[in-house]
Design an enzyme around this catalytic site. Sequence first.
Site, PDB file in Angstrom:
ATOM      1  N   CYS A  58      -6.025   1.087   5.641  1.00  0.00           N
ATOM      2  CA  CYS A  58      -6.621  -0.181   6.054  1.00  0.00           C
ATOM      3  C   CYS A  58      -6.132  -0.520   7.469  1.00  0.00           C
ATOM      4  CB  CYS A  58      -6.223  -1.284   5.069  1.00  0.00           C
ATOM      5  SG  CYS A  58      -4.464  -1.737   5.142  1.00  0.00           S
ATOM      6  N   HIS A  80       0.842  -1.194   0.000  1.00  0.00           N
ATOM      7  CA  HIS A  80       0.000   0.000   0.000  1.00  0.00           C
ATOM      8  C   HIS A  80       0.880   1.248   0.000  1.00  0.00           C
ATOM      9  CE1 HIS A  80      -3.753  -2.211   1.735  1.00  0.00           C
ATOM     10  NE2 HIS A  80      -3.301  -2.746   0.601  1.00  0.00           N
ATOM     11  N   GLU A  96       0.945   4.013   1.787  1.00  0.00           N
ATOM     12  CA  GLU A  96       1.486   4.491   3.065  1.00  0.00           C
ATOM     13  C   GLU A  96       2.577   3.564   3.591  1.00  0.00           C
ATOM     14  OE1 GLU A  96      -2.733   3.025   4.069  1.00  0.00           O
ATOM     15  OE2 GLU A  96      -1.505   3.314   2.297  1.00  0.00           O
ATOM     16  N   CYS A 136      -2.133  -1.166   7.607  1.00  0.00           N
ATOM     17  CA  CYS A 136      -1.349   0.067   7.484  1.00  0.00           C
ATOM     18  C   CYS A 136      -1.554   0.986   8.682  1.00  0.00           C
ATOM     19  CB  CYS A 136      -1.691   0.778   6.174  1.00  0.00           C
ATOM     20  SG  CYS A 136      -1.052  -0.091   4.732  1.00  0.00           S
TER      21      CYS A 136
END
Length: 142
Positions: free
Chosen positions: A98, A70, A72, A101
């Site tokens: 999510c 992802h 981040e 993360c």
Amino acid sequence: MNPEKQLRYDIAYLKMALEWSKLSYCERRQVGSLIVKDKMIISDGYNGTPSGFENFCEDENGYTKWYVLHAEANAILKVASSTHACQGATLYITMSPCQGCSKLIHQAGIKRVVYMEAYKDTSGVDFLKKAGVSITQISDLK
């Protein structure tokens, strides 16, 4: 910083994260992020496969491959290999984080998250709020 000026900066950084998202090879969804500390961008990221892997995020059925990172997570990992630290920083991201993360964000010491679009599962944002991370959604980037 006064709230009006902070909003101007938040929108500017989100616009930059949106541009960064366009570098992603993912077809289903492109997400971009920036980490800002002391008015300086210390990292950036977008969703995609790990270094050395093919630049296809989806399998033959159109599902996202399990190993896609992802945006981040990519930005936090970049900081980990630099001389910077995320402690007290702000994460700007085009989609709310999510669950997985959100744990990374909290452990990295990020104190503020500003995002544009809400992810279908809000438990990551709920976790960050519980952890004392400031959360702001800005959908309109005028």
